[in-house]
Scaffold this motif. Structure first.
Motif, short mmCIF file in Angstrom:
data_model
loop_
_atom_site.label_atom_id
_atom_site.label_comp_id
_atom_site.label_asym_id
_atom_site.label_seq_id
_atom_site.Cartn_x
_atom_site.Cartn_y
_atom_site.Cartn_z
N GLN A 188 114.92 19.52 33.06
CA GLN A 188 113.23 18.72 33.22
C GLN A 188 112.20 19.52 32.86
OE1 GLN A 188 113.42 14.91 35.89
NE2 GLN A 188 111.39 14.68 35.71
N LEU A 189 111.00 19.77 32.97
CA LEU A 189 109.49 19.90 32.90
C LEU A 189 108.29 18.72 33.55
CD1 LEU A 189 109.40 21.57 29.20
CD2 LEU A 189 110.43 22.52 31.15
N THR A 190 108.05 17.50 33.45
CA THR A 190 107.47 16.44 33.91
C THR A 190 108.04 15.70 35.29
OG1 THR A 190 107.10 15.40 32.15
CG2 THR A 190 106.16 17.15 32.47
N THR A 191 107.87 15.38 36.10
CA THR A 191 107.92 14.44 37.27
C THR A 191 107.18 13.14 37.29
OG1 THR A 191 107.26 15.10 38.84
CG2 THR A 191 109.55 16.43 38.28
N ASP A 192 105.73 12.75 36.79
CA ASP A 192 104.59 12.60 37.33
C ASP A 192 104.85 11.53 36.48
OD1 ASP A 192 103.57 13.98 35.80
OD2 ASP A 192 101.32 13.61 37.12
N GLY A 193 105.34 10.78 35.20
CA GLY A 193 105.35 10.39 34.04
C GLY A 193 106.35 9.13 34.33
N VAL A 194 105.77 7.76 34.29
CA VAL A 194 105.58 6.33 34.55
C VAL A 194 105.84 5.62 33.03
CG1 VAL A 194 105.17 6.88 36.86
CG2 VAL A 194 103.57 5.90 35.33
N GLU A 195 106.62 4.44 32.98
CA GLU A 195 106.48 3.35 32.15
C GLU A 195 105.15 3.49 31.84
OE1 GLU A 195 107.31 -0.87 30.86
OE2 GLU A 195 107.85 -0.14 32.48
#
Length: 777
Positions: A188-195
């Protein structure tokens, strides 16, 4: 209303569906009674019947390296996978087709046959095995000895391969991940993506897929992408048809005039370090300098982003919401610092080419190639990146650069496709040129007056050229990219088997446009049993643009949709590229900017009248019109506006009011939505429901119930207006079909033939003729 640049999104060649019919009978009576044999004769000229009869029509090649390419050569015995050595000009089999078919069968592909393998990609992997794509599946094949193929295990999410083909990036749960191709390990490269605020998401309203939109750096260590904010966008809703509770489909679909539309925050991801750098600039519009999506081409990617070779910087272009303002910027990949280099502002809309974003980033010499129509034609200009100043024009004069295929910074050479640059040649024929970055006269590399399809080798030393016209079949040759001389003949198409069926090519023609001066180009399709002593009703096949036209190509095709098939039933069918369509001058393309209700109809009418004056066998009292998507919109418009000229119309999946169509496309061509004090709007001139009360002739409206490109409510607005005006009309509503009609296509095609046969020709069609299922199934 879109087409891929190429391909069609809204541009609908032939597609269709299921039923409801209101109204019956025709004012025309006592005509012929057509038989199933008449319809079978028409069906002989559908593409699935004509294409297999064209031998040695090589139009697509795939370069393996600088001196070898592969291609498919077809003849009566099937498909033959060949490769050619460019240095020697000799051809040989690419692989053992029987062995590969057997290996694919063993690997689970029961449909693979030696004479029709359906291989779409082939390359040699690092371990010597063949990496093969068949349909949507990938295989690694060892074709030595007995031969075996292993299906490549792929993740659920579609991935974007890195240049070294060792990793693929993909989206999961609104975040960006990478997968090691060899081991399958996922990171996983990013963690703050949301719907609705996710990374690399592919949602343009009309299109919503799981594909990742991004650009890998050349060294496969960095990814340029974006976090797309759609949290405040409006939603689109559709429901399926089934017994019991319908399934609700919903997704983000901004509309013209919405306060909130999709915005992107540009980012760069360092893949080995798992580090994200957000570019230091405000959020950008989800827009493109070329099309109505940030990803324009069939191969995906992010067209308006280009990396430096060393991966230290990248250049990108920002497009304003109304497409009138373009900003060229570059960014530092490590710090995220952004510098604005130069702007271009236009009064209508900016486009960076036809089919391809044509600007290029040349950081080693601190230069950029920029495409502009500032002199009324699409030309290339060289800019100084250090100060943002124009250095000089690379090309000039009349005619357009359509696609820049390669730039060699060392030799300072640009190779490009172009149209309209050779006096006396059909302005829609693409030819191939090279020119120096330092200016000077471009060199024409393909002198034949024909349409040229070009595939350039990666190193720019050779190109394969398949050239043809509407009436002459393709000749495919290998040429030297330095001066264009022919190195070897690859194939010469043979249409003798096709001609033996009675096939004939369409007839090109020219007429004058609405202004009485501008030349328009079109194609005419006549029955193979044509009798000049008879009078023939006319059917106008229309696609009004503005991003493409009614004529698919002025190169060779064995079938142009079903135009010849329809002609076979007793019609003269025409397709005319009216003003407001691309490939010509900027002024030609801008003809009805902001007035989309024009739909090229003034040109269609004057063109058909000229043909009627030219040919006594054309019956101007019996003129019909049909089209899909934008053509469906134009068809209804024609029936409501030119009520005494067009007698019968068949309107498929029309975007009849762009206020309920995806924001980017409409706001580019019609402008931003404004509301006047009296409640009228700047979009009223293109809203078909406002003029539906004028209908006099026979009109069929067709739409798929779950069309997620042009939602069916667009047609229902027109239906409502017709009901309120107490007008008779017909309708086909296609349960659970999208913008293209898939398995319902043969049914609706037959119904369309019936509609014109009965209502325009006054003849009786055979009862429920069954067209062959389309071969894409």
């Amino acid at each position: 209303m879109r087409s891929t640049i190429g391909t069609s999104r809204l541009y609908g060649a032939l597609v269709c569906g299921l039923l409801t019919a209101a109204g019956s009978g025709s004012a025309l009576a006592d005509g012929r009674t057509l038989t199933a044999q008449d319809y079978a004769q028409a069906e002989r000229f559908m593409a699935y019947n004509t294409t297999p009869l064209v031998d040695h029509a090589v139009s697509t090649v795939h370069w393996l390296d600088g001196t070898h390419f592969w291609y498919v050569d077809h003849d009566a015995s099937g498909d033959h996978y060949m490769q050619m050595d460019a240095a020697g000009g000799s051809a040989s089999p690419l692989l053992d087709q029987a062995k590969l078919a057997a290996a694919l069968n063993k690997a689970g592909d029961a449909t693979a046959k030696a004479d029709k393998l359906r291989v779409s990609d082939y390359r040699v992997a690092a371990d010597g095995r063949a990496e093969i794509e068949v349909g949507a599946k990938h295989y690694l094949c060892d074709l030595k000895d007995a031969g075996n193929c292993t299906a490549v295990k792929e993740g659920k999410e579609p991935g974007v391969l890195s240049p070294d083909r060792k990793q693929e990036a993909f989206i999961r749960n609104w975040n960006l991940w990478v997968r090691d191709v060899a081991t399958g390990k996922e990171t996983q490269l990013t963690t703050d993506g949301v719907e609705n605020f996710g990374y690399a998401t592919d949602n343009a309203g009309w299109k919503h897929t799981d594909n990742a939109i991004l650009e890998w750096s050349p060294d496969s260590k960095q990814i340029a992408t974006f976090q797309q904010d759609q949290r405040q966008d409006g939603d689109m809703y559709l429901v399926t048809t089934r017994a019991g509770h319908p399934e609700l489909q919903s997704w983000k679909y901004p509309l013209p005039g919405d306060q909130h539309v999709s915005m992107i925050e540009r980012v760069i991801v360092d893949v080995p370090m798992h580090k994200l750098v957000r570019l230091k600039m405000p959020a950008d519009q989800h827009r493109s300098s070329l099309c109505d999506d940030v990803s324009c081409g069939e191969d995906g990617g992010w067209d308006d982003v280009k990396w430096a070779t060393d991966g230290k910087t990248l250049a990108f272009v920002s497009t304003s919401r109304d497409h009138k303002h373009e900003t060229f910027r570059n960014a530092d990949a490590k710090t995220g610092a952004v510098r604005t280099v130069f702007h271009e502002d236009v009064p209508t809309y900016y486009e960076s080419g036809n089919g391809m974003v044509n600007w290029r980033y040349l950081p080693d010499t601190h230069e950029a190639i920029w495409f502009s129509e500032r002199n009324n034609w699409g030309n290339l200009y060289l800019y100084d990146l250090s100060n943002g100043q124009l250095k000089h024009a690379i090309t000039n004069g009349e005619g357009n650069v359509t696609e820049v295929l390669k730039v060699d910074a060392k030799t300072r050479t640009v190779w490009f496709r172009g149209v309209g640059r050779t006096p006396g040649v059909n302005p829609y024929y693409e030819q191939f040129w090279k020119v120096s970055l330092d200016g000077g006269e471009p060199v024409l590399l393909t002198p034949e007056p024909a349409d040229h399809r070009i595939t350039l080798s990666d190193d720019g030393k050779y190109f394969v050229d398949s050239y043809s016209t509407t009436t002459t079949a393709p000749v495919t040759v290998l040429r030297d990219a330095g001066d264009g001389h022919t190195v070897a003949t690859v194939a010469k198409a043979d249409v003798s088997r096709l001609v033996a069926t009675g096939w004939q090519p369409p007839e090109p023609f020219t007429v004058k446009a609405r202004d009485g001066k501008t030349e328009l180009y079109g194609l005419m399709f006549k029955p193979t049993h044509f009798d000049p002593q008879k009078k023939y009703p006319v059917v106008d096949y229309i696609y009004p643009g503005p991003q493409t036209g009614s004529v698919f190509t002025f190169g060779f095709l064995p079938s142009h949709g079903d135009n010849q098939s329809l002609a076979e039933l007793g019609f003269v069918v025409v397709a005319i590229n009216g003003m407001g369509t691309p490939w010509r001058s900027k002024a030609f393309h801008d003809e009805w900017f902001g007035q989309m209700g024009d739909n090229t109809l003034p040109d269609q009418v004057t063109a058909i009248k000229q043909l009627g004056q030219r040919y006594p066998w054309i019956d101007l009292d019996r003129v019909g019109i049909w089209g899909h998507s934008g053509g469906g919109n134009a068809t209804a418009d024609a029936m409501f506006t030119y009520t005494d000229f067009f007698k019968v119309g068949w309107a498929e999946s029309g975007n009849h009011d762009n206020r309920i169509y995806e924001d980017d496309w409409a706001e580019k061509w019609q402008g931003l939505l404004t509301v006047n004090k009296d409640g009228t709007t700047s979009y009223d001139n293109q809203a078909n429901q406002l003029i539906a009360k004028n209908l006099k002739g026979k009109l069929m409206l067709v739409h798929g119930s779950i069309d997620d490109n042009v939602p069916p409510y667009s047609t229902l607005l027109v239906v409502n207006a017709l009901i309120k005006a107490n007008k008779d009309f017909d309708m086909l509503f296609l349960p659970n079909e999208h913008h293209g009609y898939a398995d319902d296509t043969p049914y609706v095609t037959r119904r369309r033939w019936d509609y014109f046969v009965h209502n325009l020709a006054g003849d009786t069609p055979p009862k429920e003729y069954a067209l062959k299922p389309w071969p894409w199934r």
